[in-house]
Design a protein around this motif. Sequence first.
Motif, PDB file in Angstrom:
ATOM      1  N   ASP A 311      18.559  -5.210 -10.628  1.00  0.00           N
ATOM      2  CA  ASP A 311      18.016  -4.992  -9.291  1.00  0.00           C
ATOM      3  C   ASP A 311      18.354  -3.574  -8.857  1.00  0.00           C
ATOM      4  O   ASP A 311      19.524  -3.191  -8.797  1.00  0.00           O
ATOM      5  CB  ASP A 311      18.596  -6.010  -8.300  1.00  0.00           C
ATOM      6  CG  ASP A 311      18.060  -5.814  -6.894  1.00  0.00           C
ATOM      7  OD1 ASP A 311      16.823  -5.759  -6.730  1.00  0.00           O
ATOM      8  OD2 ASP A 311      18.875  -5.700  -5.963  1.00  0.00           O
ATOM      9  N   THR A 312      17.337  -2.782  -8.557  1.00  0.00           N
ATOM     10  CA  THR A 312      17.518  -1.382  -8.193  1.00  0.00           C
ATOM     11  C   THR A 312      17.811  -1.255  -6.709  1.00  0.00           C
ATOM     12  O   THR A 312      17.087  -1.816  -5.877  1.00  0.00           O
ATOM     13  CB  THR A 312      16.266  -0.568  -8.541  1.00  0.00           C
ATOM     14  OG1 THR A 312      15.955  -0.759  -9.923  1.00  0.00           O
ATOM     15  CG2 THR A 312      16.480   0.896  -8.270  1.00  0.00           C
ATOM     16  N   ASN A 313      18.852  -0.495  -6.376  1.00  0.00           N
ATOM     17  CA  ASN A 313      19.231  -0.272  -4.984  1.00  0.00           C
ATOM     18  C   ASN A 313      19.456   1.210  -4.748  1.00  0.00           C
ATOM     19  O   ASN A 313      19.368   2.023  -5.673  1.00  0.00           O
ATOM     20  CB  ASN A 313      20.495  -1.071  -4.644  1.00  0.00           C
ATOM     21  CG  ASN A 313      20.296  -2.562  -4.842  1.00  0.00           C
ATOM     22  OD1 ASN A 313      19.681  -3.226  -4.025  1.00  0.00           O
ATOM     23  ND2 ASN A 313      20.816  -3.094  -5.949  1.00  0.00           N
ATOM     24  N   ALA A 314      19.748   1.547  -3.507  1.00  0.00           N
ATOM     25  CA  ALA A 314      19.851   2.956  -3.141  1.00  0.00           C
ATOM     26  C   ALA A 314      21.070   3.634  -3.740  1.00  0.00           C
ATOM     27  O   ALA A 314      21.064   4.848  -3.930  1.00  0.00           O
ATOM     28  CB  ALA A 314      19.881   3.104  -1.615  1.00  0.00           C
ATOM     29  N   ASP A 315      22.132   2.872  -4.054  1.00  0.00           N
ATOM     30  CA  ASP A 315      23.350   3.503  -4.555  1.00  0.00           C
ATOM     31  C   ASP A 315      23.923   2.824  -5.792  1.00  0.00           C
ATOM     32  O   ASP A 315      24.974   3.230  -6.275  1.00  0.00           O
ATOM     33  CB  ASP A 315      24.422   3.527  -3.460  1.00  0.00           C
ATOM     34  CG  ASP A 315      24.735   2.137  -2.933  1.00  0.00           C
ATOM     35  OD1 ASP A 315      24.014   1.183  -3.303  1.00  0.00           O
ATOM     36  OD2 ASP A 315      25.691   1.997  -2.145  1.00  0.00           O
ATOM     37  N   ILE A 368      16.028  -5.433 -21.235  1.00  0.00           N
ATOM     38  CA  ILE A 368      16.319  -5.109 -19.840  1.00  0.00           C
ATOM     39  C   ILE A 368      15.109  -5.480 -18.995  1.00  0.00           C
ATOM     40  O   ILE A 368      13.985  -5.047 -19.278  1.00  0.00           O
ATOM     41  CB  ILE A 368      16.671  -3.624 -19.683  1.00  0.00           C
ATOM     42  CG1 ILE A 368      17.950  -3.298 -20.454  1.00  0.00           C
ATOM     43  CG2 ILE A 368      16.828  -3.256 -18.209  1.00  0.00           C
ATOM     44  CD1 ILE A 368      18.341  -1.839 -20.391  1.00  0.00           C
ATOM     45  N   ALA A 369      15.326  -6.272 -17.964  1.00  0.00           N
ATOM     46  CA  ALA A 369      14.266  -6.692 -17.045  1.00  0.00           C
ATOM     47  C   ALA A 369      14.430  -5.943 -15.731  1.00  0.00           C
ATOM     48  O   ALA A 369      15.490  -6.009 -15.100  1.00  0.00           O
ATOM     49  CB  ALA A 369      14.316  -8.195 -16.805  1.00  0.00           C
ATOM     50  N   VAL A 370      13.401  -5.212 -15.338  1.00  0.00           N
ATOM     51  CA  VAL A 370      13.423  -4.432 -14.098  1.00  0.00           C
ATOM     52  C   VAL A 370      12.159  -4.727 -13.305  1.00  0.00           C
ATOM     53  O   VAL A 370      11.168  -5.242 -13.844  1.00  0.00           O
ATOM     54  CB  VAL A 370      13.528  -2.918 -14.382  1.00  0.00           C
ATOM     55  CG1 VAL A 370      14.846  -2.579 -15.034  1.00  0.00           C
ATOM     56  CG2 VAL A 370      12.365  -2.456 -15.235  1.00  0.00           C
ATOM     57  N   GLU A 371      12.190  -4.388 -12.033  1.00  0.00           N
ATOM     58  CA  GLU A 371      11.028  -4.561 -11.173  1.00  0.00           C
ATOM     59  C   GLU A 371      10.077  -3.386 -11.323  1.00  0.00           C
ATOM     60  O   GLU A 371      10.515  -2.233 -11.470  1.00  0.00           O
ATOM     61  CB  GLU A 371      11.458  -4.683  -9.714  1.00  0.00           C
ATOM     62  CG  GLU A 371      12.251  -5.931  -9.397  1.00  0.00           C
ATOM     63  CD  GLU A 371      12.742  -5.943  -7.963  1.00  0.00           C
ATOM     64  OE1 GLU A 371      12.455  -6.897  -7.247  1.00  0.00           O
ATOM     65  OE2 GLU A 371      13.419  -4.979  -7.574  1.00  0.00           O
ATOM     66  N   ASP A 372       8.813  -3.679 -11.288  1.00  0.00           N
ATOM     67  CA  ASP A 372       7.785  -2.641 -11.311  1.00  0.00           C
ATOM     68  C   ASP A 372       7.553  -2.187  -9.879  1.00  0.00           C
ATOM     69  O   ASP A 372       6.553  -2.523  -9.240  1.00  0.00           O
ATOM     70  CB  ASP A 372       6.498  -3.178 -11.937  1.00  0.00           C
ATOM     71  CG  ASP A 372       5.472  -2.073 -12.173  1.00  0.00           C
ATOM     72  OD1 ASP A 372       5.858  -0.885 -12.100  1.00  0.00           O
ATOM     73  OD2 ASP A 372       4.297  -2.390 -12.420  1.00  0.00           O
ATOM     74  N   LEU A 373       8.500  -1.398  -9.365  1.00  0.00           N
ATOM     75  CA  LEU A 373       8.506  -1.022  -7.949  1.00  0.00           C
ATOM     76  C   LEU A 373       7.525   0.100  -7.671  1.00  0.00           C
ATOM     77  O   LEU A 373       7.324   0.995  -8.476  1.00  0.00           O
ATOM     78  CB  LEU A 373       9.910  -0.583  -7.517  1.00  0.00           C
ATOM     79  CG  LEU A 373      10.977  -1.677  -7.482  1.00  0.00           C
ATOM     80  CD1 LEU A 373      12.337  -1.069  -7.198  1.00  0.00           C
ATOM     81  CD2 LEU A 373      10.641  -2.712  -6.425  1.00  0.00           C
ATOM     82  N   VAL A 420       8.593  -6.602 -14.333  1.00  0.00           N
ATOM     83  CA  VAL A 420       8.136  -7.816 -13.653  1.00  0.00           C
ATOM     84  C   VAL A 420       7.624  -7.443 -12.271  1.00  0.00           C
ATOM     85  O   VAL A 420       7.938  -6.380 -11.726  1.00  0.00           O
ATOM     86  CB  VAL A 420       9.269  -8.859 -13.532  1.00  0.00           C
ATOM     87  CG1 VAL A 420       9.827  -9.212 -14.896  1.00  0.00           C
ATOM     88  CG2 VAL A 420      10.386  -8.346 -12.628  1.00  0.00           C
ATOM     89  N   ASP A 421       6.848  -8.334 -11.713  1.00  0.00           N
ATOM     90  CA  ASP A 421       6.341  -8.157 -10.352  1.00  0.00           C
ATOM     91  C   ASP A 421       7.502  -8.295  -9.369  1.00  0.00           C
ATOM     92  O   ASP A 421       8.264  -9.257  -9.433  1.00  0.00           O
ATOM     93  CB  ASP A 421       5.270  -9.205 -10.066  1.00  0.00           C
ATOM     94  CG  ASP A 421       4.448  -8.881  -8.829  1.00  0.00           C
ATOM     95  OD1 ASP A 421       5.059  -8.577  -7.786  1.00  0.00           O
ATOM     96  OD2 ASP A 421       3.213  -8.927  -8.897  1.00  0.00           O
ATOM     97  N   PRO A 422       7.666  -7.358  -8.431  1.00  0.00           N
ATOM     98  CA  PRO A 422       8.815  -7.431  -7.517  1.00  0.00           C
ATOM     99  C   PRO A 422       8.635  -8.390  -6.351  1.00  0.00           C
ATOM    100  O   PRO A 422       9.517  -8.472  -5.490  1.00  0.00           O
ATOM    101  CB  PRO A 422       8.925  -5.982  -7.004  1.00  0.00           C
ATOM    102  CG  PRO A 422       7.529  -5.467  -7.040  1.00  0.00           C
ATOM    103  CD  PRO A 422       6.892  -6.111  -8.254  1.00  0.00           C
ATOM    104  N   ALA A 423       7.533  -9.134  -6.292  1.00  0.00           N
ATOM    105  CA  ALA A 423       7.257  -9.981  -5.134  1.00  0.00           C
ATOM    106  C   ALA A 423       8.307 -11.077  -4.987  1.00  0.00           C
ATOM    107  O   ALA A 423       8.542 -11.855  -5.918  1.00  0.00           O
ATOM    108  CB  ALA A 423       5.863 -10.601  -5.269  1.00  0.00           C
TER     109      ALA A 423
END
Length: 542
Positions: A311-315, A368-373, A420-423
């Motif tokens: 999960d990608t976050n600001a920091d 690695i699974a990440v969101e396609d933001l 993956v879809d971030p919804a």
Amino acid sequence: MGGLREVAAPFVVPGPSGVSVRTRLKGLTGGDEKVLRLVGDHLGALASRDLRARCAAGPDHDSGQWAQRKRVLTEESSSRWAGSVTKATHDQWALARRGLLAYIHSLRAGIRTIAHRLSLPIGEKGSKRAPGGYRSRREWFAKSRRLHVLEDRLKAVQADWQAGVVRVVRGGKRLLNTRHHLEAAGLTHEQWHARWQAGRRFLQADGESGKRYGNETLRVAPDGQVSLKLPAPLAHLANAPHGRYVLAARVSFAHRGEQWADRVTANRAVAYRIHEDVQRGRWYLTASWTVPPVQTLPLAAARANGVVGVDTNADHLAAWRLDRHGNPLGEPLRFAYGLTGTADHRDAQVRHALIRLLHFAGRHGLAIAVEDLDFTADKTREKYGCRKKFRNLISGMPTSRLRARLVSMAAELGIRVIAVDPAYTSKWGARHWQKPLTSRTRKATRHDAAAVAIGRRALGHPIRRRTAPPPHDQSDRAGHRTVQARPGAPGREGHRPRIPGPRTRSVGAGRGANAVDQNAHHRPGRSAEHEPWQQDSLPLSL
């Protein structure tokens, strides 16, 4: 649950299509630097003139006009220099064109949001999917004026789009505006002018397969010797045959040096670019080449050993390892990075966090699974109104930088990346996973739960830990519905299959045949009690 948007299927992200490495030009003499500046200034003037011609042509530009531009530049340089200049000019025009289209979309989004909020009563609360009305008459009036401003801007920008007009600054718009604020930038006019000249120089050449060492214009030999073909007006400065100038510096590439050596030895195309860092007083050489597309690994093979959801976050990056059945394993992971300081420092922080993540995934053989933001629409100031901190938080998330870095670094280590879809990942993750993952010794955050949700979506499992219970009779009539049955399993919503033998220890063998049909059992309220063959109770007189 009506109104939910459709969730796109996960996919394996393809690897990078090109490679770029940089090294420093050490040992340049004063004469070498003078020649590089003269060649760069001359070609930079030609590039500025060609850019003006390309912008004037607009979207009606064709191959004939391109050839004419190249012939004009060839007279004052060479055919290969002219080809590099015209290609770079066209790429710059196309980039400005895409930026103009993105600006149109941003203006339209802002106009729609303001118009919606102006149509609502003052003080009306919004929902999770739409903002509410403005808080006061004063804010309503200010936003109504801003609506007219945005509409006027949109008309002007749309007119530019239809006419093919773009606004491009060679050297950068930011550096151009710094000219009017030298004191705030802490620069003198001479320092600014040196940066401006360095930014507008043109010293880059495209590679050519089959030519010596992969480039006839800017050539780097396997032993590190650097030479360049001088333009026709500067041919008198040559110190080597055929109008070439050989630099005193010798270069070597510490990163991907073996790949570069293999290419130049085989005379495969390599593009080069030379630029000056005025602040440090250094010259750099950048080499780049394309790599053949690698066949993408099937999705089923990529997630065979499980994934690590991120999960990608600001920091920081919140991560959790999941097995192939979607079960979280071990403890949550956190890879922190800072986005303060210079651009190089921020980039180093991102790379350090990613390499730690990649090393963990590599040790356990995980994808690695990440969101396609994509925060293009969410960055508009109109969507969240006065929530300035939240807008800054979204704008500060380095999504594009993380995406580009992760894909290139993972390809080098042979690690697959699943997008993956971030919804609804954060919302559903917190609802279904934050509490179960919290214990006395571990406090799971919303970001940790979101990482689990992302990993489960990448594995093809629903985010919920268990589906809703059957609507009636607990389980007997509707049958069990749990996540153990995959979406494609036949009869997953039907009755349970009949298993020979007793269902409980108190029932004899062969008595479980009617387990599905509840009407076959003598229970209160069932239709079996009112069958015509049911015997009446005995009379008391007997």
